[in-house]
Design an enzyme around this catalytic site. Structure first.
Site, mmCIF file in Angstrom:
data_model
loop_
_atom_site.group_PDB
_atom_site.id
_atom_site.type_symbol
_atom_site.label_atom_id
_atom_site.label_comp_id
_atom_site.label_asym_id
_atom_site.label_seq_id
_atom_site.Cartn_x
_atom_site.Cartn_y
_atom_site.Cartn_z
ATOM 1 N N LYS A 97 62.525 16.370 47.158
ATOM 2 C CA LYS A 97 62.147 17.787 47.125
ATOM 3 C C LYS A 97 63.255 18.650 47.752
ATOM 4 O O LYS A 97 64.199 18.123 48.370
ATOM 5 C CB LYS A 97 60.819 17.960 47.873
ATOM 6 C CG LYS A 97 59.629 17.281 47.174
ATOM 7 C CD LYS A 97 58.330 17.540 47.939
ATOM 8 C CE LYS A 97 57.142 16.920 47.227
ATOM 9 N NZ LYS A 97 55.865 17.196 47.963
ATOM 10 N N TYR A 155 52.295 20.637 39.033
ATOM 11 C CA TYR A 155 51.264 20.619 40.081
ATOM 12 C C TYR A 155 49.938 21.211 39.587
ATOM 13 O O TYR A 155 49.130 21.674 40.394
ATOM 14 C CB TYR A 155 51.760 21.373 41.313
ATOM 15 C CG TYR A 155 52.706 20.566 42.194
ATOM 16 C CD1 TYR A 155 52.341 19.283 42.650
ATOM 17 C CD2 TYR A 155 53.944 21.069 42.579
ATOM 18 C CE1 TYR A 155 53.202 18.534 43.462
ATOM 19 C CE2 TYR A 155 54.799 20.329 43.400
ATOM 20 C CZ TYR A 155 54.419 19.067 43.841
ATOM 21 O OH TYR A 155 55.261 18.341 44.650
ATOM 22 N N PHE A 210 46.735 26.104 48.922
ATOM 23 C CA PHE A 210 48.172 25.991 49.171
ATOM 24 C C PHE A 210 49.011 26.047 47.888
ATOM 25 O O PHE A 210 50.232 25.883 47.931
ATOM 26 C CB PHE A 210 48.479 24.702 49.946
ATOM 27 C CG PHE A 210 47.997 23.422 49.273
ATOM 28 C CD1 PHE A 210 48.738 22.807 48.273
ATOM 29 C CD2 PHE A 210 46.794 22.834 49.656
ATOM 30 C CE1 PHE A 210 48.305 21.641 47.658
ATOM 31 C CE2 PHE A 210 46.349 21.658 49.044
ATOM 32 C CZ PHE A 210 47.108 21.060 48.042
ATOM 33 N N ARG A 229 54.939 4.608 45.910
ATOM 34 C CA ARG A 229 54.002 5.386 46.737
ATOM 35 C C ARG A 229 53.898 4.771 48.130
ATOM 36 O O ARG A 229 53.823 5.492 49.124
ATOM 37 C CB ARG A 229 52.611 5.440 46.078
ATOM 38 C CG ARG A 229 52.521 6.293 44.825
ATOM 39 C CD ARG A 229 52.551 7.778 45.066
ATOM 40 N NE ARG A 229 51.471 8.278 45.882
ATOM 41 C CZ ARG A 229 51.165 9.575 46.009
ATOM 42 N NH1 ARG A 229 51.862 10.510 45.360
ATOM 43 N NH2 ARG A 229 50.200 9.962 46.802
ATOM 44 N N THR A 268 50.617 11.393 52.255
ATOM 45 C CA THR A 268 50.981 12.785 51.941
ATOM 46 C C THR A 268 51.341 13.580 53.196
ATOM 47 O O THR A 268 52.333 14.307 53.215
ATOM 48 C CB THR A 268 49.809 13.471 51.204
ATOM 49 O OG1 THR A 268 49.514 12.710 50.027
ATOM 50 C CG2 THR A 268 50.139 14.896 50.831
ATOM 51 N N ARG A 286 58.230 9.408 54.289
ATOM 52 C CA ARG A 286 57.607 10.569 54.942
ATOM 53 C C ARG A 286 57.391 10.310 56.428
ATOM 54 O O ARG A 286 57.495 11.224 57.248
ATOM 55 C CB ARG A 286 56.301 10.912 54.238
ATOM 56 C CG ARG A 286 56.544 11.575 52.871
ATOM 57 C CD ARG A 286 55.305 11.534 52.027
ATOM 58 N NE ARG A 286 55.373 12.399 50.851
ATOM 59 C CZ ARG A 286 54.425 12.440 49.913
ATOM 60 N NH1 ARG A 286 53.343 11.657 50.020
ATOM 61 N NH2 ARG A 286 54.552 13.245 48.878
ATOM 62 N N ASN A 293 57.348 17.567 52.849
ATOM 63 C CA ASN A 293 57.214 16.110 53.005
ATOM 64 C C ASN A 293 58.229 15.312 52.183
ATOM 65 O O ASN A 293 58.001 14.162 51.840
ATOM 66 C CB ASN A 293 55.769 15.661 52.781
ATOM 67 C CG ASN A 293 55.285 15.948 51.367
ATOM 68 O OD1 ASN A 293 56.044 16.426 50.528
ATOM 69 N ND2 ASN A 293 54.030 15.639 51.103
ATOM 70 N N HIS A 345 58.459 13.473 46.228
ATOM 71 C CA HIS A 345 57.311 13.385 45.314
ATOM 72 C C HIS A 345 57.375 12.059 44.572
ATOM 73 O O HIS A 345 58.461 11.599 44.216
ATOM 74 C CB HIS A 345 57.347 14.520 44.275
ATOM 75 C CG HIS A 345 56.349 14.294 43.174
ATOM 76 N ND1 HIS A 345 55.026 14.647 43.305
ATOM 77 C CD2 HIS A 345 56.456 13.662 41.969
ATOM 78 C CE1 HIS A 345 54.376 14.262 42.208
ATOM 79 N NE2 HIS A 345 55.227 13.669 41.384
ATOM 80 N N GLU A 392 54.453 13.105 33.973
ATOM 81 C CA GLU A 392 55.550 13.718 34.725
ATOM 82 C C GLU A 392 56.907 13.324 34.150
ATOM 83 O O GLU A 392 57.827 14.150 34.091
ATOM 84 C CB GLU A 392 55.424 13.328 36.205
ATOM 85 C CG GLU A 392 54.191 13.965 36.840
ATOM 86 C CD GLU A 392 53.841 13.435 38.230
ATOM 87 O OE1 GLU A 392 54.567 12.562 38.763
ATOM 88 O OE2 GLU A 392 52.833 13.909 38.786
HETATM 89 P P1 DAT Z 1 51.211 13.686 47.081
HETATM 90 O O1 DAT Z 1 52.486 14.489 47.090
HETATM 91 O O2 DAT Z 1 51.205 12.645 48.168
HETATM 92 O O3 DAT Z 1 50.869 13.127 45.730
HETATM 93 P P2 DAT Z 1 49.122 15.662 46.612
HETATM 94 O O4 DAT Z 1 49.277 15.391 45.165
HETATM 95 O O5 DAT Z 1 47.742 15.618 47.187
HETATM 96 O O6 DAT Z 1 50.037 14.692 47.497
HETATM 97 O O7 DAT Z 1 49.708 17.110 46.956
HETATM 98 C C1 DAT Z 1 50.913 17.540 46.351
HETATM 99 C C2 DAT Z 1 51.737 18.249 47.381
HETATM 100 O O8 DAT Z 1 51.057 19.422 47.823
HETATM 101 C C3 DAT Z 1 51.982 17.458 48.668
HETATM 102 O O9 DAT Z 1 53.069 16.576 48.559
HETATM 103 C C4 DAT Z 1 52.243 18.542 49.667
HETATM 104 C C5 DAT Z 1 51.323 19.667 49.199
HETATM 105 N N1 DAT Z 1 50.058 19.641 49.933
HETATM 106 C C6 DAT Z 1 49.054 18.749 49.807
HETATM 107 N N2 DAT Z 1 48.040 19.013 50.635
HETATM 108 C C7 DAT Z 1 48.411 20.138 51.315
HETATM 109 C C8 DAT Z 1 47.801 20.941 52.335
HETATM 110 N N3 DAT Z 1 46.584 20.639 52.816
HETATM 111 N N4 DAT Z 1 48.484 22.011 52.788
HETATM 112 C C9 DAT Z 1 49.704 22.326 52.308
HETATM 113 N N5 DAT Z 1 50.338 21.610 51.343
HETATM 114 C C10 DAT Z 1 49.701 20.538 50.863
HETATM 115 MG MG MG Z 2 50.219 13.973 43.993
#
Ligand code: DAT
Ligand code: MG
Length: 148
Positions: free
Chosen positions: A9, A49, A57, A85, A91, A102, A112, A115, A126
């Site tokens: 990222k 996303y 968020f 993963r 996450t 991470r 973080n 991705h 994706e």
């Molecule tokens: P991952 O990236 O582990 O697949 P995710 O798909 O649940 O996680 O979320 C995508 C991204 O969104 C994550 O890498 C960071 C952001 N994110 C997730 N939960 C969040 C939160 N509670 N507050 C702010 N950003 C968040």
């Molecule tokens: Mg995800």
């Protein structure tokens, strides 16, 4: 062989972590099948996303992921989707184990570092969003005889 979509990222690019992160996947024994430095457009970010579009968020997430170059990658290997993963960690970096990307390099969930696709369906979706078929290379790596 299974393929997944991984991306350093904008925070990881700015923090000089491209080499560190790609090195971990190389050393593991996965094979790099495609890679590019790119800036994600707003529409691509919103599509990528899409599952989070109703989350509080979401706008912050789109703003962050489009804020600078990302390093998009295609990695190949046995069970690479789940394996990558695991190497990424949870996450929230505060929940991510030491030794994971991470866990080692992140502090907050909003930045973080990496991705990775979370299932076979999201990997397919994706990879198609980010790469065209000519950008995904099919080549021989002889050292894989020492991995498998
Ligand atoms: P991952 O990236 O582990 O697949 P995710 O798909 O649940 O996680 O979320 C995508 C991204 O969104 C994550 O890498 C960071 C952001 N994110 C997730 N939960 C969040 C939160 N509670 N507050 C702010 N950003 C968040
Ligand atoms: Mg995800």
């Amino acid at each position: 062989m299974e393929k997944t979509f991984l991306m350093v990222k904008p925070d990881g690019v700015q923090r000089n972590l491209i080499g560190e992160i790609t090195s971990r996947f190389e050393k593991k024994g996965y094979k790099l099948a495609g890679a590019k430095l790119m800036v994600i457009s707003n529409s691509l970010a919103e599509e990528h996303y899409g599952e989070h579009k109703d989350k509080p968020f979401f706008s912050e997430l789109v703003e962050f992921i489009t804020s600078g170059p990302v390093f998009a990658m295609v990695w190949e290997g046995e069970n690479v989707i789940a394996g990558a993963r695991q190497m990424m960690g949870a996450t929230k970096p505060s929940d991510a184990a030491p030794g994971t990307i991470r866990g080692d390099f992140g502090v907050t969930v909003g930045k973080n570092v990496i991705h990775g696709s979370d299932s076979a369906d999201s990997a397919k979706r994706e990879l198609e969003l980010f790469f065209n078929s000519e950008e995904i290379l099919n080549y021989q790596k002889d050292n894989l005889n020492w991995v498998y």
